[in-house]
Design a protein around this motif. Sequence first.
Motif, PDB file in Angstrom:
ATOM      1  N   MET A 156       0.820  -1.206   0.000  1.00  0.00           N
ATOM      2  CA  MET A 156       0.000   0.000   0.000  1.00  0.00           C
ATOM      3  C   MET A 156       0.859   1.263   0.000  1.00  0.00           C
ATOM      4  N   SER A 157       2.002   1.233   0.670  1.00  0.00           N
ATOM      5  CA  SER A 157       2.888   2.409   0.695  1.00  0.00           C
ATOM      6  C   SER A 157       3.368   2.759  -0.706  1.00  0.00           C
ATOM      7  N   VAL A 158       3.789   1.744  -1.449  1.00  0.00           N
ATOM      8  CA  VAL A 158       4.286   1.990  -2.807  1.00  0.00           C
ATOM      9  C   VAL A 158       3.151   2.448  -3.716  1.00  0.00           C
ATOM     10  N   LEU A 159       1.987   1.798  -3.632  1.00  0.00           N
ATOM     11  CA  LEU A 159       0.859   2.163  -4.491  1.00  0.00           C
ATOM     12  C   LEU A 159       0.364   3.570  -4.209  1.00  0.00           C
ATOM     13  N   VAL A 160       0.377   3.974  -2.947  1.00  0.00           N
ATOM     14  CA  VAL A 160      -0.220   5.249  -2.553  1.00  0.00           C
ATOM     15  C   VAL A 160       0.782   6.393  -2.565  1.00  0.00           C
ATOM     16  N   LEU A 161       2.008   6.166  -2.084  1.00  0.00           N
ATOM     17  CA  LEU A 161       2.934   7.264  -1.839  1.00  0.00           C
ATOM     18  C   LEU A 161       4.104   7.348  -2.823  1.00  0.00           C
ATOM     19  N   VAL A 162       4.372   6.305  -3.568  1.00  0.00           N
ATOM     20  CA  VAL A 162       5.509   6.309  -4.498  1.00  0.00           C
ATOM     21  C   VAL A 162       5.049   6.269  -5.952  1.00  0.00           C
ATOM     22  N   ASN A 165       4.038   9.330  -8.362  1.00  0.00           N
ATOM     23  CA  ASN A 165       5.074  10.173  -8.963  1.00  0.00           C
ATOM     24  C   ASN A 165       5.416   9.739 -10.382  1.00  0.00           C
ATOM     25  N   PHE A 166       5.097   8.504 -10.728  1.00  0.00           N
ATOM     26  CA  PHE A 166       5.444   7.978 -12.047  1.00  0.00           C
ATOM     27  C   PHE A 166       4.212   7.815 -12.939  1.00  0.00           C
ATOM     28  N   SER A 167       3.088   8.329 -12.470  1.00  0.00           N
ATOM     29  CA  SER A 167       1.860   8.218 -13.249  1.00  0.00           C
ATOM     30  C   SER A 167       1.868   9.229 -14.388  1.00  0.00           C
ATOM     31  N   SER A 168       1.460   8.774 -15.573  1.00  0.00           N
ATOM     32  CA  SER A 168       1.441   9.649 -16.751  1.00  0.00           C
ATOM     33  C   SER A 168       0.039  10.142 -17.091  1.00  0.00           C
ATOM     34  N   ASP A 169      -0.963   9.741 -16.271  1.00  0.00           N
ATOM     35  CA  ASP A 169      -2.335  10.154 -16.587  1.00  0.00           C
ATOM     36  C   ASP A 169      -2.781  11.348 -15.757  1.00  0.00           C
ATOM     37  N   SER A 170      -1.828  12.013 -15.066  1.00  0.00           N
ATOM     38  CA  SER A 170      -2.153  13.198 -14.287  1.00  0.00           C
ATOM     39  C   SER A 170      -0.962  14.131 -14.314  1.00  0.00           C
ATOM     40  N   PHE A 175      -3.200  10.260  -9.326  1.00  0.00           N
ATOM     41  CA  PHE A 175      -3.772   9.508 -10.423  1.00  0.00           C
ATOM     42  C   PHE A 175      -5.006  10.216 -10.963  1.00  0.00           C
ATOM     43  N   SER A 176      -5.451   9.778 -12.119  1.00  0.00           N
ATOM     44  CA  SER A 176      -6.716  10.275 -12.650  1.00  0.00           C
ATOM     45  C   SER A 176      -7.866   9.687 -11.827  1.00  0.00           C
ATOM     46  N   LEU A 177      -9.076  10.207 -12.039  1.00  0.00           N
ATOM     47  CA  LEU A 177     -10.227   9.783 -11.244  1.00  0.00           C
ATOM     48  C   LEU A 177     -10.490   8.277 -11.336  1.00  0.00           C
ATOM     49  N   PRO A 178     -10.479   7.666 -12.535  1.00  0.00           N
ATOM     50  CA  PRO A 178     -10.726   6.212 -12.585  1.00  0.00           C
ATOM     51  C   PRO A 178      -9.702   5.400 -11.791  1.00  0.00           C
ATOM     52  N   ILE A 179      -8.418   5.780 -11.873  1.00  0.00           N
ATOM     53  CA  ILE A 179      -7.383   5.056 -11.131  1.00  0.00           C
ATOM     54  C   ILE A 179      -7.555   5.287  -9.632  1.00  0.00           C
ATOM     55  N   ASN A 180      -7.962   6.499  -9.248  1.00  0.00           N
ATOM     56  CA  ASN A 180      -8.194   6.770  -7.823  1.00  0.00           C
ATOM     57  C   ASN A 180      -9.327   5.905  -7.271  1.00  0.00           C
ATOM     58  N   TRP A 181     -10.388   5.730  -8.072  1.00  0.00           N
ATOM     59  CA  TRP A 181     -11.470   4.855  -7.636  1.00  0.00           C
ATOM     60  C   TRP A 181     -10.991   3.415  -7.513  1.00  0.00           C
ATOM     61  N   LEU A 182     -10.156   2.974  -8.469  1.00  0.00           N
ATOM     62  CA  LEU A 182      -9.592   1.626  -8.392  1.00  0.00           C
ATOM     63  C   LEU A 182      -8.714   1.480  -7.151  1.00  0.00           C
ATOM     64  N   LEU A 183      -7.903   2.509  -6.861  1.00  0.00           N
ATOM     65  CA  LEU A 183      -7.054   2.480  -5.674  1.00  0.00           C
ATOM     66  C   LEU A 183      -7.896   2.404  -4.399  1.00  0.00           C
ATOM     67  N   LEU A 311      -1.241   0.177   8.770  1.00  0.00           N
ATOM     68  CA  LEU A 311      -2.045  -0.398   7.689  1.00  0.00           C
ATOM     69  C   LEU A 311      -3.398   0.285   7.574  1.00  0.00           C
ATOM     70  N   SER A 312      -4.042   0.555   8.709  1.00  0.00           N
ATOM     71  CA  SER A 312      -5.344   1.223   8.656  1.00  0.00           C
ATOM     72  C   SER A 312      -5.211   2.650   8.148  1.00  0.00           C
ATOM     73  N   THR A 313      -4.094   3.306   8.469  1.00  0.00           N
ATOM     74  CA  THR A 313      -3.857   4.655   7.952  1.00  0.00           C
ATOM     75  C   THR A 313      -3.818   4.650   6.429  1.00  0.00           C
ATOM     76  N   LEU A 314      -3.088   3.694   5.852  1.00  0.00           N
ATOM     77  CA  LEU A 314      -2.962   3.631   4.404  1.00  0.00           C
ATOM     78  C   LEU A 314      -4.256   3.193   3.729  1.00  0.00           C
ATOM     79  N   CYS A 315      -4.930   2.203   4.310  1.00  0.00           N
ATOM     80  CA  CYS A 315      -6.090   1.601   3.637  1.00  0.00           C
ATOM     81  C   CYS A 315      -7.385   2.373   3.854  1.00  0.00           C
ATOM     82  N   LEU A 316      -7.491   3.150   4.933  1.00  0.00           N
ATOM     83  CA  LEU A 316      -8.744   3.839   5.230  1.00  0.00           C
ATOM     84  C   LEU A 316      -8.657   5.347   5.028  1.00  0.00           C
TER      85      LEU A 316
END
Length: 380
Positions: A156-162, A165-170, A175-183, A311-316
């Motif tokens: 979750m740390s890598v998906l959320v905080l790292v 920075n390498f996303s090309s859709d924002s 991330f863009s809205l669809p990726i944020n909903w997926l996250l 974990l709850s901080t990252l996931c919630l």
Amino acid sequence: MRKEWPLILGLVILIGLQTTHLLDWLLLQSATVVLSGLGGLSLLILLLARRIASQADHLAERLGEPIGTLVLTGSVILIELALVTSTMLSGESNPTLARDSMFSVLMIVLTGVKGITLILASRFQTSGITEPFQPEDMATVNQSGASTYINLITTMSVLVLVLPNFSSDSSEANFSLPINWLLTVVAIGLYAAFLRFQTGSYRNLFLEASKQLELPETKASNGLHKASDHDSDSTIRSGILMATGLLILVLIAESMGNLIEVGITDLGLPSSLGGVLVGFLVVAPEALNAFQAANRGEVQRSLNTLYGSSLSTLCLTVPAVLLIGEVTNTNVILGLNPMESVLLILTLILVRPLSGRVSELDGLMLLSVGLVWISLQVVS
């Protein structure tokens, strides 16, 4: 009830804050007065956190592990959500507040609090031993449960905080809205699955390593023994007092949003310090609970509290922040800067258990990383 004076004091101050214009008056004062008020409220929160930790410790003994620590973890996450939400909706827009808060919680818990916990547990384990320490003298961690926690926290740390920075859709570190909903779906889904496993078929992975050796019949009889020996009224009382303390703490913390913003802005301090302060206030009850368990040599119970908080901080927090940002049209930046990314990766490497034994040196390494991080926050 004499021990519950912090709850009574907190209730009195909360009523004062809600029924008077004290906060409005503080916001118009000099930075010194604002910081004094912020310091006073922070001290009150620490006093409340101490009583909450004591009640949570009482509940954990009666409910058993890991359910006991889950009660505190699930309750304390409300504090962070209240603080972040309050600060996002008040004062100047701070798009990195949620990111700074989550990163601060991770660094405080995984370096500072865990470092102290390992030192306390190691000293308890080796107290009275004069000969050179043997491997069996070192504090024992349930490696399977700890690895499960760390794997989820790392993911979750890598998906959320790292990765943002390498996303090309924002255009920014998000991330863009669809990726944020997926996250959001991934974060909530992973956390729900983890809770199901932790309280179900994989429960033994999160018990003290020594307790795994008990036979199923012995564990079942122990559970019946506990249930029959302890007064249910005492459990209910502890639950009510803990819930009351958390409610008072959350409502007072909500009132601190403007004070945090104004205090940091007036002093010209980095905005990331707001996230650091939020992080300290969030983890206070769980940190005290972890220290109490470590002082009794219960390493796994301490780690259940600390890793559960991370974990709850990252996931919630992430889903809540993304939802608030979308509803209020507030910009949210998730990706860390390069220096913070390096510190996060170093921390995740150090907390990963290589064996089931830990020593004071493991704690000192984590504390060193935490000290460097705090110093960089102040001078940057």
